[in-house]
Design an enzyme around this catalytic site. Structure first.
Site, PDB file in Angstrom:
ATOM      1  N   CYS A 114    -101.597 -73.404 -53.958  1.00  0.00           N
ATOM      2  CA  CYS A 114    -102.054 -72.230 -53.207  1.00  0.00           C
ATOM      3  C   CYS A 114    -103.068 -72.576 -52.122  1.00  0.00           C
ATOM      4  O   CYS A 114    -103.240 -71.815 -51.169  1.00  0.00           O
ATOM      5  CB  CYS A 114    -102.644 -71.196 -54.159  1.00  0.00           C
ATOM      6  SG  CYS A 114    -101.469 -70.575 -55.378  1.00  0.00           S
ATOM      7  N   HIS A 162    -106.929 -66.297 -49.644  1.00  0.00           N
ATOM      8  CA  HIS A 162    -105.678 -66.453 -50.373  1.00  0.00           C
ATOM      9  C   HIS A 162    -105.409 -65.165 -51.134  1.00  0.00           C
ATOM     10  O   HIS A 162    -106.275 -64.642 -51.827  1.00  0.00           O
ATOM     11  CB  HIS A 162    -105.798 -67.635 -51.333  1.00  0.00           C
ATOM     12  CG  HIS A 162    -104.666 -67.753 -52.296  1.00  0.00           C
ATOM     13  ND1 HIS A 162    -103.356 -67.633 -51.913  1.00  0.00           N
ATOM     14  CD2 HIS A 162    -104.654 -67.981 -53.644  1.00  0.00           C
ATOM     15  CE1 HIS A 162    -102.575 -67.780 -52.983  1.00  0.00           C
ATOM     16  NE2 HIS A 162    -103.343 -67.989 -54.032  1.00  0.00           N
ATOM     17  N   ASN A 167     -98.599 -62.939 -54.661  1.00  0.00           N
ATOM     18  CA  ASN A 167     -99.132 -64.273 -54.412  1.00  0.00           C
ATOM     19  C   ASN A 167     -98.004 -65.153 -53.890  1.00  0.00           C
ATOM     20  O   ASN A 167     -97.099 -65.507 -54.641  1.00  0.00           O
ATOM     21  CB  ASN A 167     -99.713 -64.850 -55.707  1.00  0.00           C
ATOM     22  CG  ASN A 167    -100.358 -66.209 -55.519  1.00  0.00           C
ATOM     23  OD1 ASN A 167    -100.171 -66.875 -54.502  1.00  0.00           O
ATOM     24  ND2 ASN A 167    -101.108 -66.658 -56.518  1.00  0.00           N
TER      25      ASN A 167
END
Length: 323
Positions: free
Chosen positions: A113, A250, A280
């Site tokens: 990520c 993020h 996500n």
């Protein structure tokens, strides 16, 4: 000093939209449970036969169009992904061919990520060192391909997508008033790798594997580490939280984003949020959010933008740039 200035952004989301209600027939979960714990309402899943490179190419084409460039104007392509098309070659080379770029070089970066932050920092290094004048940086993922559909703690969180940013070298004065990337901060701690990982791989199992996560522990590390890296990157640039015009975090979990903003004493009206619609998307989440906000006209020339992310490894970091 050579600075890496953003010249164009682009993004792509697969056509298939998956609402939270989709999971109610498969798992012991509800739309309310998912929303209250994550802030996620829907996400996009790639179609059968639609690969990470396809998403990346679509986002790249939009970024090139917005920048008024063609692929041959680029010197390099850096793709951040944990879900490459193949073990090798690099997905970036597939993107290079798909764009019709017959010069320069292309390679992948894998930091889960945090991948786009690492890729952005890497591209900035290419520009500062004079190895490249224009770099296409992409975050692209098809995390739907590594989900365990029996694990409600993970499979409801992730989606597929891609975002792209084109950086171009510009001469600056070497001060915090310059446009472009002003500072970066990268970190990792391999001792925490079992908090978030995939239980497959070429060398160990010969399988793709599924994503595994200890959610509560990841949450605790995330808020602390994201706020800390944002402070460090601002210190490096000679700026303070009060100088931030936009935080582009993020997009993993709304509670993490809110907690980080509070630690930074930053009001939520300065935070770009896309987690509700995208879920996500791992390395794609920051460039997706940048492109969406850019499309909406949120960023003005001269705005100070901070991006920060944390992912498996654990790896985390941040970038501060002036738009």
């Amino acid at each position: 000093m050579r600075r890496s200035v953003v010249r164009g952004t682009g993004h792509y989301l697969p056509e298939r939209v998956v609402e939270n209600s989709y999971f109610e027939s498969m798992l012991d979960t509800t739309d309310e449970w998912i929303r209250s714990r994550t802030g996620i309402e829907r996400r996009h899943f790639a179609a059968e036969g639609e690969f990470t490179s396809d998403l990346a190419i679509a986002a790249a084409r939009q970024a090139l169009e917005r920048a008024g460039m063609v692929a041959e104007d680029l010197d390099a392509i850096v793709v951040a992904t944990s879900t490459p098309d193949l073990t090798f070659p690099a997905t970036a080379t597939i993107v290079q061919a798909g764009l019709g770029m017959q010069r320069g070089f292309a390679y992948d970066i894998q930091a889960v990520c945090a991948g786009f932050v690492f890729a952005l920092s890497n591209a900035d290094g290419l520009i500062k060192s004079g190895q490249a004048d224009r770099v296409l940086v992409i975050g692209a993922e098809t995390f739907s391909r590594i989900m365990d559909w029996t694990d409600r703690g993970t499979c409801v969180l992730f989606g597929d997508g891609a975002g792209a940013v084109i950086l171009e070298a510009v001469e600056g004065e070497g001060t915090s008033d310059d446009r472009g990337i002003l500072a970066t901060d990268l970190n990792s701690d391999g001792n925490l790798r079992e908090l978030l990982y995939v239980d497959g791989g070429v060398s160990r199992t010969g399988t793709v594997g599924f994503l595994r996560m200890q959610g509560n522990l990841v949450f605790r590390h995330a808020v602390e580490k994201l706020a800390a890296t944002a402070k460090r990157v601002l210190d490096k640039a000679g700026l303070t939280p009060g100088d931030i015009d936009w935080l582009v975090p993020h997009q993993a979990n709304l509670r993490i984003i809110v907690g980080t903003a509070q630690k930074m004493q930053l009001p939520m009206d300065k935070v770009v949020l896309t987690v509700a619609d995208h879920g996500n998307t791992s390395a794609a989440s920051i460039p997706l959010a940048l492109s969406v906000a850019d499309t909406q006209g949120k960023f003005k020339p001269g705005d100070v933008v901070v991006t920060e992310a944390i992912g498996g490894g654990m790896s985390w970091g941040s970038v501060v740039l002036r738009w």
